[in-house]
Scaffold this active site. Structure first.
Site, PDB file in Angstrom:
ATOM      1  N   LYS A 162       0.448  -0.325   1.302  1.00  0.00           N
ATOM      2  CA  LYS A 162       1.727  -0.418   0.981  1.00  0.00           C
ATOM      3  C   LYS A 162       2.378   1.206   1.127  1.00  0.00           C
ATOM      4  O   LYS A 162       3.736   1.073   1.222  1.00  0.00           O
ATOM      5  CB  LYS A 162       1.633  -0.490  -0.812  1.00  0.00           C
ATOM      6  CG  LYS A 162       1.628  -2.002  -1.105  1.00  0.00           C
ATOM      7  CD  LYS A 162       1.980  -2.129  -2.623  1.00  0.00           C
ATOM      8  CE  LYS A 162       0.967  -2.646  -3.521  1.00  0.00           C
ATOM      9  NZ  LYS A 162      -0.008  -1.468  -3.895  1.00  0.00           N
ATOM     10  N   LYS A 197      -5.228  10.135   0.818  1.00  0.00           N
ATOM     11  CA  LYS A 197      -3.669  10.117   0.325  1.00  0.00           C
ATOM     12  C   LYS A 197      -3.191  11.600   0.052  1.00  0.00           C
ATOM     13  O   LYS A 197      -1.809  11.523   0.084  1.00  0.00           O
ATOM     14  CB  LYS A 197      -3.901   9.385  -1.035  1.00  0.00           C
ATOM     15  CG  LYS A 197      -3.865   7.927  -0.975  1.00  0.00           C
ATOM     16  CD  LYS A 197      -3.455   7.052  -2.115  1.00  0.00           C
ATOM     17  CE  LYS A 197      -3.336   5.640  -1.840  1.00  0.00           C
ATOM     18  NZ  LYS A 197      -3.048   4.883  -2.799  1.00  0.00           N
ATOM     19  N   LYS A 255      -6.288   1.308   7.299  1.00  0.00           N
ATOM     20  CA  LYS A 255      -6.084  -0.212   6.785  1.00  0.00           C
ATOM     21  C   LYS A 255      -4.495  -0.312   6.474  1.00  0.00           C
ATOM     22  O   LYS A 255      -3.834   0.804   6.419  1.00  0.00           O
ATOM     23  CB  LYS A 255      -6.827  -0.031   5.214  1.00  0.00           C
ATOM     24  CG  LYS A 255      -5.982   0.542   4.172  1.00  0.00           C
ATOM     25  CD  LYS A 255      -6.567   0.282   2.874  1.00  0.00           C
ATOM     26  CE  LYS A 255      -5.985   0.676   1.619  1.00  0.00           C
ATOM     27  NZ  LYS A 255      -4.767  -0.034   1.463  1.00  0.00           N
TER      28      LYS A 255
HETATM   29  P1  ATP Z   1      -1.411   1.969  -1.547  1.00  0.00           P
HETATM   30  O1  ATP Z   1      -1.310   2.360  -0.176  1.00  0.00           O
HETATM   31  O2  ATP Z   1      -0.193   2.281  -2.544  1.00  0.00           O
HETATM   32  O3  ATP Z   1      -2.759   2.394  -2.358  1.00  0.00           O
HETATM   33  P2  ATP Z   1      -2.717  -0.479  -1.339  1.00  0.00           P
HETATM   34  O4  ATP Z   1      -2.007  -1.217  -0.232  1.00  0.00           O
HETATM   35  O5  ATP Z   1      -3.613   0.018  -1.139  1.00  0.00           O
HETATM   36  O6  ATP Z   1      -1.359   0.445  -1.840  1.00  0.00           O
HETATM   37  P3  ATP Z   1      -3.219  -1.180  -4.154  1.00  0.00           P
HETATM   38  O7  ATP Z   1      -2.188  -1.771  -5.152  1.00  0.00           O
HETATM   39  O8  ATP Z   1      -3.711   0.034  -4.082  1.00  0.00           O
HETATM   40  O9  ATP Z   1      -2.784  -1.360  -2.464  1.00  0.00           O
HETATM   41  O10 ATP Z   1      -4.452  -2.456  -3.829  1.00  0.00           O
HETATM   42  C1  ATP Z   1      -4.520  -3.518  -4.506  1.00  0.00           C
HETATM   43  C2  ATP Z   1      -5.701  -4.575  -4.091  1.00  0.00           C
HETATM   44  O11 ATP Z   1      -5.391  -4.651  -2.617  1.00  0.00           O
HETATM   45  C3  ATP Z   1      -7.040  -3.743  -4.128  1.00  0.00           C
HETATM   46  O12 ATP Z   1      -8.060  -4.583  -4.746  1.00  0.00           O
HETATM   47  C4  ATP Z   1      -7.249  -3.289  -2.811  1.00  0.00           C
HETATM   48  O13 ATP Z   1      -8.773  -3.139  -2.629  1.00  0.00           O
HETATM   49  C5  ATP Z   1      -6.620  -4.225  -2.047  1.00  0.00           C
HETATM   50  N1  ATP Z   1      -6.217  -4.041  -0.589  1.00  0.00           N
HETATM   51  C6  ATP Z   1      -5.561  -2.668  -0.615  1.00  0.00           C
HETATM   52  N2  ATP Z   1      -5.305  -2.871   0.861  1.00  0.00           N
HETATM   53  C7  ATP Z   1      -5.830  -3.652   1.448  1.00  0.00           C
HETATM   54  C8  ATP Z   1      -6.120  -4.240   2.905  1.00  0.00           C
HETATM   55  N3  ATP Z   1      -5.755  -3.446   3.838  1.00  0.00           N
HETATM   56  N4  ATP Z   1      -7.108  -4.983   3.095  1.00  0.00           N
HETATM   57  C9  ATP Z   1      -7.703  -5.761   2.251  1.00  0.00           C
HETATM   58  N5  ATP Z   1      -7.506  -5.382   0.791  1.00  0.00           N
HETATM   59  C10 ATP Z   1      -6.666  -4.511   0.701  1.00  0.00           C
HETATM   60 MG    MG Z   2      -4.611   1.588  -2.465  1.00  0.00          MG
END
Ligand code: ATP
Ligand code: MG
Length: 331
Positions: free
Chosen positions: A196, A110, A193
């Site tokens: 968001k 990040k 992955k």
């Molecule tokens: P950011 O990029 O801002 O970190 P994020 O997409 O990783 O956003 P989070 O709010 O950090 O989302 O994570 C929320 C939940 O979703 C966590 O349990 C995380 O492990 C899960 N998660 C995030 N991205 C994935 C993915 N690509 N596949 C499966 N689970 C995910």
């Molecule tokens: Mg995350």
């Protein structure tokens, strides 16, 4: 068994969040006590427009409810309404070691090339996450694969605190990572992955995307010209193809092997439209419910206030126990 998990309220919740986390929380709330929170104190580790944050928290909460989280079953709350989270986080800052945090791969990803310019909060966020989980004596933390390392860190922090102060205060939580769907990949890059925070909106399917957008994103998703094989192992070197088959399998509640049996020998010209239909049908009721919920923002706030009061009451004995163990006068 007690479950705690959360999601950052900023950015667009996507299919990865849904399949890796939210959908599983909605299932688990029927089996066990669940604390589900909007990680708004994590959201401020990067700049967020203060004028928008309250609305964003409300929208993310509504999304969770639209995905099936029932605030009468699970305790749904936001961190900022429960001051025990940052209080315990400070204490755990003094337990966690710098060397442990230096090993966290997510900070490296990040912060990227801007390590020196990143906030201390972004670096220390796994410690706040430890507080989030340990406050509630959680036994299980259902998360996506990307959070596995952080849950291991939480166990290390809990063990060190318990040992240093000779107490049995913190429960050691287990990560609960789904067999399939725990790591949904970007539609543009099979090695990253779905996130968001990915700057490209084409990399993810947002839970709020309309049917045309979903179809377009899937049509444009990176793939290869080969037809689909009949078994999973043959997809070894094809991460983008694996990802699309995985999404199909998790959404339809089938195994990837079963999906491949159906599409064996077919190309993406056939598979992608079938996948798009499936995703659109999954998102349709979620979007409809979300629109209903967003029409009454005051109700969402009421739900969060009630949830936060319940969370604070559960968290308090743990926080008191931590102060006591440290010998800090509190009352
Ligand atoms: P950011 O990029 O801002 O970190 P994020 O997409 O990783 O956003 P989070 O709010 O950090 O989302 O994570 C929320 C939940 O979703 C966590 O349990 C995380 O492990 C899960 N998660 C995030 N991205 C994935 C993915 N690509 N596949 C499966 N689970 C995910
Ligand atoms: Mg995350």
């Amino acid at each position: 068994m007690r479950v705690v998990s959360g999601i950052q309220p900023t950015g667009n919740p996507h299919l990865g969040n849904y399949l890796g986390a939210i959908k599983r929380w909605a299932e688990m709330q029927h089996q066990t006590e669940c604390f589900i929170f909007l990680a708004d104190l994590h959201a401020i580790t990067v700049y967020n427009d203060p004028k928008e944050l309250a609305a964003t928290i409300r929208e993310a909460s509504a999304t969770l409810i639209a995905c099936g989280i029932d605030p009468d079953k699970a305790v749904l709350f936001n961190q900022a309404r429960v001051p025990a989270h940052p209080e315990l986080a400070w204490i755990l800052n003094c337990t966690a070691r710098i060397g442990w945090l230096n090993r966290m791969t997510q900070f490296k990803e990040k912060s990227g090339k801007n390590r020196e310019g990143s906030s201390v909060g972004l670096y220390a966020y796994p410690i706040l996450q430890a507080a989030d989980v340990l406050l509630y004596q959680a036994t299980h933390v259902p998360v996506g694969e990307d959070q596995k390392q952080h849950i291991e860190l939480i166990r290390d922090i809990a063990t060190k605190f318990n040992t240093d102060y000779a107490v049995e205060l913190f429960t050691l939580p287990e990560p609960l990572i789904g067999e399939t769907g725990a790591r949904i990949m970007s539609l543009r890059d099979g090695s990253a992955k779905m996130s968001k925070s990915d700057p490209s909106d084409m990399s993810r399917i947002n839970l709020t995307d309309d049917s045309d957008t979903v179809a377009q994103k899937i049509r444009k998703a990176k793939t290869d010209p080969e037809p689909l094989p009949g078994d999973w192992d043959a997809l070894g070197e094809r991460p983008e193809a694996r990802n699309l088959v995985t999404i199909f399998a998790v959404i339809s509640g089938r195994t990837p092997a079963d999906v491949l049996k159906e599409f064996e020998g077919q190309g993406f010209g056939t598979f992608k439209p079938a996948l798009a239909d499936l995703v659109v049908e999954t998102l349709r009721p979620i979007k409809a419910r979300l629109d209903q919920l967003l029409a009454d923002p005051a109700e969402i706030d009421r739900i969060l206030v009630t949830g936060s009061e319940r969370a604070a009451a559960t968290a308090r004995p743990t926080l008191d126990g931590a102060y006591k163990a440290l010998g800090l006068p509190r009352y």
